[in-house]
Write an enzyme that holds these catalytic residues in place. Structure first.
Site, PDB file in Angstrom:
ATOM      1  CE  LYS A 117       2.696  31.895   3.060  1.00  0.00           C
ATOM      2  NZ  LYS A 117       2.932  30.450   2.975  1.00  0.00           N
TER       3      LYS A 117
HETATM    4  C1  LIG Z   1       2.450  29.158   2.841  1.00  0.00           C
HETATM    5  C2  LIG Z   1       2.996  27.902   3.387  1.00  0.00           C
HETATM    6  C3  LIG Z   1       2.230  26.741   3.513  1.00  0.00           C
HETATM    7  C4  LIG Z   1       0.838  26.603   2.941  1.00  0.00           C
HETATM    8  O1  LIG Z   1      -0.072  27.431   3.559  1.00  0.00           O
HETATM    9  P1  LIG Z   1      -1.413  27.860   2.808  1.00  0.00           P
HETATM   10  O2  LIG Z   1      -2.050  28.797   3.749  1.00  0.00           O
HETATM   11  O3  LIG Z   1      -2.202  26.653   2.567  1.00  0.00           O
HETATM   12  O4  LIG Z   1      -0.985  28.513   1.529  1.00  0.00           O
HETATM   13  C5  LIG Z   1       2.783  25.665   4.162  1.00  0.00           C
HETATM   14  N1  LIG Z   1       4.042  25.690   4.622  1.00  0.00           N
HETATM   15  C6  LIG Z   1       4.822  26.781   4.490  1.00  0.00           C
HETATM   16  C7  LIG Z   1       6.207  26.751   5.021  1.00  0.00           C
HETATM   17  C8  LIG Z   1       4.327  27.909   3.868  1.00  0.00           C
HETATM   18  O5  LIG Z   1       5.099  28.983   3.720  1.00  0.00           O
END
Ligand SMILES: *Cc1c(COP(=O)(O)O)cnc(C)c1O
Length: 289
Positions: free
Chosen positions: A150
């Site tokens: 992320k």
């Molecule tokens: C943050 C995100 C998600 C969702 O993840 P959560 O942990 O449920 O918030 C899904 N796909 C992408 C590309 C993301 O950046």
């Protein structure tokens, strides 16, 4: 609004970082999106763990323990008296020179926490369900930029988002390199058919919301499957929905012009949404002010 910036809670106007921060110059950094519900931060440990995993791969040391990072989130929520909110936790590489080399970033990483309120999609779409399309831009392959990171580099997702909005849709389905369903630009995808809830196992970020939904589904005796999903399977699903911290759970009623099921949010989607709301009421790290 108070923003946490490197150890201090400062006014929004004073919350500034250098134009030499590699987060700004190169998207070099990590982040999390987290939610709190009625003074409980949902799955905070999981979010902090994932943040530290991203930072570990990027070799960014925030000079804060996980416990201290945990307290940063709670302190920012308290300072802003936010009961129900969206939390953006960011660790950027920090200030460097105009080259790529992180070793030249002499400063410390910038640690930032912003708390606010957001709803990702228009409220009526949560009731009626949303229409989405698949787009030409495919997911980054894991050996280039692993979807598990992320990171602050979101151009892959932004390009896909633009392709969807350009066609008049709010959200894009991104395929992974082989053409199977990957995920949406900030959400995971689920389909339901004949008693089985399915989600892709590759080409997606392992979302914390998705993990919660898989747990809830297992608890109410719905079979779950993680594997390859084709567009054909998605078009012919009985139900479809997306999950993510920002989006929460949103029903999908049309994909690439094909109506999903009855064309309205289905009973399993509603059941899981209800179970998810119940979970957010009791799960989570408590705080008060
Ligand atoms: C943050 C995100 C998600 C969702 O993840 P959560 O942990 O449920 O918030 C899904 N796909 C992408 C590309 C993301 O950046």
């Amino acid at each position: 609004m108070k923003i946490y910036l490197n150890g201090k809670l400062v006014d929004k106007r004073e919350a500034k970082v250098s134009v030499f921060d590699h987060g700004f110059l190169y998207g070099d950094g990590a982040f999390e999106g987290i939610r709190s519900y009625n003074c409980r931060v949902f799955r905070l440990k999981e979010h902090i763990d994932r943040l530290y995993e991203t930072m570990h791969t990027l070799m960014i040391d925030p000079h804060l323990t996980k416990k201290q990072m945990n307290d940063v989130v709670l302190a920012t929520l308290r300072a802003n008296k936010i009961k129900d909110g969206y939390i953006r936790l960011i660790v950027s590489r920090g200030e460097g020179d105009l080259g790529l080399d992180p070793r030249k970033c002499f400063g410390r990483p910038n640690v930032i926490c912003i708390t606010d309120k957001i709803t990702l999609y228009p409220p009526e779409l949560y009731q009626q369900g949303m229409a989405i399309i698949t787009v030409p831009t495919v997911k980054n392959v894991p050996n280039a930029l692993n979807p598990q990171l992320k990171s602050l580099n979101y151009l892959n997702n932004i390009l896909a988002k633009m392709e969807a909005t350009h066609c008049g849709y709010n959200e894009a389905v991104m395929l992974e390199e082989n053409g199977y369903i990957g995920e949406c630009t900030g959400d995971n995808v689920f389909i339901y058919k004949d008693g089985v809830l399915s989600t892709p196992h590759l080409g997606r970020l392992k979302g914390i919301t998705a993990a919660a939904i898989l747990e809830l589904a297992a608890k109410i005796k719905i079979k779950v499957f993680e594997g390859y999903i084709t567009r054909h399977e998605m078009y012919n699903a009985g139900e479809c929905f997306l999950t993510g911290t920002a989006a929460e759970l949103i029903p999908i009623v049309k994909v690439d012009g094909r109506t999903i099921g009855e064309g309205r949010p289905g009973p399993v989607t509603k059941k899981l949404l209800d179970a998810f709301h119940q979970l957010t009421k009791k799960d989570g790290v408590k705080y008060s002010f």
